[in-house]
Design a protein around this motif. Structure first.
Motif, short mmCIF file in Angstrom:
data_model
loop_
_atom_site.label_atom_id
_atom_site.label_comp_id
_atom_site.label_asym_id
_atom_site.label_seq_id
_atom_site.Cartn_x
_atom_site.Cartn_y
_atom_site.Cartn_z
N MET A 173 9.71 22.96 6.85
CA MET A 173 10.21 21.60 6.88
C MET A 173 9.49 20.79 5.79
N ALA A 174 10.23 20.02 5.06
CA ALA A 174 9.68 19.23 3.96
C ALA A 174 8.82 18.08 4.51
N THR A 175 7.74 17.78 3.78
CA THR A 175 6.86 16.68 4.16
C THR A 175 7.52 15.36 3.77
N ARG A 176 7.46 14.38 4.68
CA ARG A 176 8.01 13.05 4.41
C ARG A 176 6.86 12.13 4.05
N TYR A 177 6.99 11.43 2.95
CA TYR A 177 5.96 10.50 2.49
C TYR A 177 6.47 9.08 2.68
N THR A 178 5.55 8.18 3.00
CA THR A 178 5.93 6.78 3.18
C THR A 178 6.22 6.16 1.81
N ASP A 179 6.95 5.07 1.83
CA ASP A 179 7.25 4.35 0.58
C ASP A 179 5.96 3.83 -0.05
N GLU A 180 5.02 3.41 0.77
CA GLU A 180 3.75 2.91 0.26
C GLU A 180 3.00 4.02 -0.48
N PHE A 181 2.99 5.23 0.08
CA PHE A 181 2.33 6.37 -0.57
C PHE A 181 3.00 6.66 -1.90
N ARG A 182 4.33 6.63 -1.91
CA ARG A 182 5.06 6.91 -3.15
C ARG A 182 4.74 5.87 -4.23
N ARG A 183 4.74 4.59 -3.85
CA ARG A 183 4.42 3.54 -4.83
C ARG A 183 3.00 3.69 -5.36
N ASP A 184 2.06 4.00 -4.46
CA ASP A 184 0.67 4.19 -4.89
C ASP A 184 0.55 5.41 -5.82
N ALA A 185 1.27 6.47 -5.49
CA ALA A 185 1.23 7.67 -6.34
C ALA A 185 1.79 7.36 -7.73
N VAL A 186 2.87 6.60 -7.79
CA VAL A 186 3.46 6.23 -9.08
C VAL A 186 2.49 5.34 -9.85
N ARG A 187 1.88 4.37 -9.16
CA ARG A 187 0.92 3.48 -9.82
C ARG A 187 -0.23 4.27 -10.40
N ILE A 188 -0.76 5.23 -9.64
CA ILE A 188 -1.87 6.07 -10.12
C ILE A 188 -1.42 6.90 -11.33
N ALA A 189 -0.23 7.48 -11.22
CA ALA A 189 0.27 8.33 -12.31
C ALA A 189 0.47 7.53 -13.59
N VAL A 190 0.89 6.28 -13.46
CA VAL A 190 1.22 5.48 -14.64
C VAL A 190 -0.02 4.80 -15.22
N THR A 191 -0.96 4.34 -14.38
CA THR A 191 -2.05 3.50 -14.88
C THR A 191 -3.42 4.16 -14.93
N SER A 192 -3.59 5.32 -14.33
CA SER A 192 -4.94 5.88 -14.23
C SER A 192 -5.44 6.54 -15.51
N GLY A 193 -4.55 6.95 -16.38
CA GLY A 193 -4.96 7.66 -17.58
C GLY A 193 -5.08 9.16 -17.36
N LEU A 194 -4.86 9.61 -16.14
CA LEU A 194 -4.88 11.04 -15.84
C LEU A 194 -3.51 11.63 -16.15
N THR A 195 -3.48 12.94 -16.36
CA THR A 195 -2.20 13.59 -16.59
C THR A 195 -1.47 13.71 -15.26
N ARG A 196 -0.17 13.83 -15.35
CA ARG A 196 0.61 13.94 -14.10
C ARG A 196 0.27 15.21 -13.32
N PRO A 197 0.04 16.34 -13.97
CA PRO A 197 -0.38 17.51 -13.18
C PRO A 197 -1.69 17.26 -12.42
N GLN A 198 -2.63 16.54 -13.04
CA GLN A 198 -3.88 16.22 -12.35
C GLN A 198 -3.61 15.32 -11.14
N VAL A 199 -2.79 14.30 -11.33
CA VAL A 199 -2.49 13.36 -10.25
C VAL A 199 -1.77 14.09 -9.12
N SER A 200 -0.79 14.90 -9.47
CA SER A 200 -0.03 15.60 -8.43
C SER A 200 -0.93 16.55 -7.65
#
Length: 100
Positions: free
Chosen positions: A1-28
């Motif tokens: 069964m696929a894991t369901r993520y909250t909208d807040e988690f998704r927004r935070d993940a996108v914010r981290i991926a876009v603003t942290s300076g880390l590569t997306r593979p590292q963030v994921s």
């Protein structure tokens, strides 16, 4: 069964991926999310205002932390290369006891 993520988690993940300076593979990897999933989230939410709400001062805070880290690294390098006098505890030599 696929894991369901909250909208807040998704927004935070996108914010981290876009603003942290880390590569997306590292963030994921750090967040435990698949790279393709993170890329889909970024594509979907890239035009959202990621810094609104409770994250307003995050960029200022990040910049302050970057400066502090840079300063601490420079201080550490100076201290690592310092070969001045030893502290008093390192100079202490116990007395030699003689039996006569």
């Amino acid at each position: 069964m696929a894991t369901r993520y909250t909208d807040e988690f998704r927004r935070d993940a996108v914010r981290i991926a876009v603003t942290s300076g880390l590569t997306r593979p590292q963030v994921s990897s750090d967040l435990g999310v698949g790279l393709s999933t993170l890329n889909k989230w970024v594509q979907k939410h890239q035009h959202d205002d990621l810094m609104s709400g409770p994250h307003e001062d995050v960029e200022k805070e990040n910049e302050r932390h970057r400066k502090e880290v840079r300063l601490l690294r420079e201080e550490r390098e100076v201290l690592k290369n310092y070969s001045g006098p030893q502290p008093a505890c390192a100079r202490y030599k116990p007395p030699v006891l003689c039996c006569a």
